[in-house]
Design a protein around this motif. Sequence first.
Motif, short mmCIF file in Angstrom:
data_model
loop_
_atom_site.label_atom_id
_atom_site.label_comp_id
_atom_site.label_asym_id
_atom_site.label_seq_id
_atom_site.Cartn_x
_atom_site.Cartn_y
_atom_site.Cartn_z
N ARG A 88 -13.61 0.31 -13.33
CA ARG A 88 -14.02 0.87 -14.63
C ARG A 88 -15.15 1.88 -14.43
NH1 ARG A 88 -14.05 -0.29 -20.10
NH2 ARG A 88 -15.97 0.23 -21.19
N ARG A 89 -16.12 1.52 -13.59
CA ARG A 89 -17.25 2.41 -13.34
C ARG A 89 -16.78 3.72 -12.71
NH1 ARG A 89 -20.79 2.32 -16.00
NH2 ARG A 89 -20.26 4.51 -16.22
N LYS A 90 -15.87 3.62 -11.74
CA LYS A 90 -15.36 4.83 -11.08
C LYS A 90 -14.61 5.72 -12.06
CE LYS A 90 -14.79 2.82 -6.44
NZ LYS A 90 -13.80 2.44 -5.41
N ILE A 91 -13.80 5.11 -12.92
CA ILE A 91 -13.02 5.88 -13.88
C ILE A 91 -13.94 6.57 -14.89
CG2 ILE A 91 -11.37 5.69 -15.79
CD1 ILE A 91 -10.09 3.33 -14.18
N LEU A 92 -14.91 5.85 -15.42
CA LEU A 92 -15.81 6.45 -16.41
C LEU A 92 -16.68 7.54 -15.78
CD1 LEU A 92 -16.92 3.28 -18.43
CD2 LEU A 92 -15.36 5.10 -19.17
N ASP A 93 -17.15 7.33 -14.56
CA ASP A 93 -17.96 8.36 -13.89
C ASP A 93 -17.13 9.61 -13.64
OD1 ASP A 93 -20.15 6.72 -13.92
OD2 ASP A 93 -19.99 6.11 -11.81
N ALA A 94 -15.87 9.42 -13.23
CA ALA A 94 -15.00 10.58 -13.00
C ALA A 94 -14.72 11.31 -14.31
CB ALA A 94 -13.68 10.12 -12.37
N ALA A 95 -14.47 10.56 -15.38
CA ALA A 95 -14.24 11.19 -16.69
C ALA A 95 -15.47 11.97 -17.14
CB ALA A 95 -13.88 10.12 -17.72
N ALA A 96 -16.65 11.42 -16.91
CA ALA A 96 -17.89 12.12 -17.30
C ALA A 96 -18.03 13.43 -16.55
CB ALA A 96 -19.09 11.22 -17.03
N GLN A 111 -5.88 13.76 -14.08
CA GLN A 111 -7.13 14.30 -13.54
C GLN A 111 -8.12 13.19 -13.22
OE1 GLN A 111 -8.29 16.98 -16.74
NE2 GLN A 111 -8.56 18.62 -15.24
N VAL A 112 -8.29 12.31 -14.17
CA VAL A 112 -9.26 11.23 -14.02
C VAL A 112 -8.86 10.31 -12.88
CG1 VAL A 112 -10.30 9.23 -15.15
CG2 VAL A 112 -9.99 11.36 -16.43
N ALA A 113 -7.57 10.00 -12.79
CA ALA A 113 -7.09 9.14 -11.71
C ALA A 113 -7.37 9.78 -10.35
CB ALA A 113 -5.60 8.86 -11.89
N HIS A 114 -7.07 11.05 -10.22
CA HIS A 114 -7.28 11.75 -8.95
C HIS A 114 -8.77 11.80 -8.61
CE1 HIS A 114 -6.66 14.63 -5.70
NE2 HIS A 114 -7.62 15.38 -6.23
N ALA A 115 -9.61 12.12 -9.60
CA ALA A 115 -11.04 12.25 -9.34
C ALA A 115 -11.71 10.92 -9.03
CB ALA A 115 -11.72 12.91 -10.54
N LEU A 133 -9.97 6.61 -23.61
CA LEU A 133 -10.84 6.78 -22.45
C LEU A 133 -12.12 7.53 -22.84
CD1 LEU A 133 -11.57 6.76 -19.45
CD2 LEU A 133 -10.05 8.72 -19.14
N LEU A 134 -11.98 8.58 -23.65
CA LEU A 134 -13.15 9.35 -24.07
C LEU A 134 -14.09 8.52 -24.94
CD1 LEU A 134 -11.55 12.84 -24.77
CD2 LEU A 134 -12.88 12.13 -22.78
N TRP A 135 -13.54 7.69 -25.84
CA TRP A 135 -14.41 6.87 -26.66
C TRP A 135 -15.08 5.79 -25.82
CZ3 TRP A 135 -15.88 9.42 -30.38
CH2 TRP A 135 -15.02 10.20 -31.15
N ALA A 136 -14.37 5.28 -24.81
CA ALA A 136 -15.01 4.33 -23.90
C ALA A 136 -16.15 4.99 -23.14
CB ALA A 136 -13.98 3.78 -22.92
N LEU A 137 -15.98 6.25 -22.78
CA LEU A 137 -17.03 6.99 -22.09
C LEU A 137 -18.25 7.16 -22.99
CD1 LEU A 137 -18.13 8.72 -19.76
CD2 LEU A 137 -16.86 10.66 -20.71
N LEU A 138 -18.02 7.52 -24.24
CA LEU A 138 -19.13 7.69 -25.18
C LEU A 138 -19.84 6.35 -25.42
CD1 LEU A 138 -20.65 9.61 -27.01
CD2 LEU A 138 -18.95 9.20 -28.79
#
Length: 263
Positions: A88-96, A111-115, A133-138
Amino acid sequence: MSAKKPGSGSGPEEPVPSARPEEPVPGAGPEEPGPSARPQVEPVPGAGRGHVPGPGPRQGASAGLPGITLLPTTGRAAPERADAARNRRKILDAAARIVAEVGPGAVTMNQVAHASGIGVGTVYRRFGDVAQLLWALLDDRERQFQEAYMGGPPPLGPGAPADERLHAFLEALVDRVIEQRELLLAAQAAAPSARYTSGAYLAMHTHVALLLSRLRPEANGALLAHLLLAPFSPSLMHHLSVEQELSADELKAGLNALLNLGR
């Protein structure tokens, strides 16, 4: 929750919506509220004359967003396995990182999966779609901000006089709103008034109102807190920082000048 009269000075931080209290609450049950739980709002002086009630109905689904209150109500996350938490941390950091580079409108799950180095299937299973995913990031960024002003080092966190904490909070809020500007604008566009009934806003409002009640016990702290938070509307901050090209330092200087007008 029973009302607690705020003391003067810089005593222990007040419990606010969706944040972990610093002291155990007598009679609290074993369950921990999830991210969309109704926040428990600490009564503050003047609340009857200007305090916003609890979150309203869930909003956002009609605008293609997940059925959550905007902005997302932050709270203690449900326990998860260590490997799931790392993913989860890796996914959110990549999305950010991607949002910072290209904006939220250009983000894709691939994109997020690759990053992140996480399989795209895992990303979909964990977050469902880009909107969720974006709301989880916020929500994740809001948790970090709450942790900083609820239990971090002073002057933003407990341990400093109320006036220093208020200045530090508003300056930190400038940075947070600028950093999350695109996501916050998307939230405002989807549901313009939802900001004021979200858990994130209620937490900030309660925090500011209690600091103000220590500085000006005779004033309507709830109303003043709304007025101090009003300049942080995502559309106004976008106008000032992008269209007017004001830097974060200039915005902070302006807020500090505003706070000092009545002295």
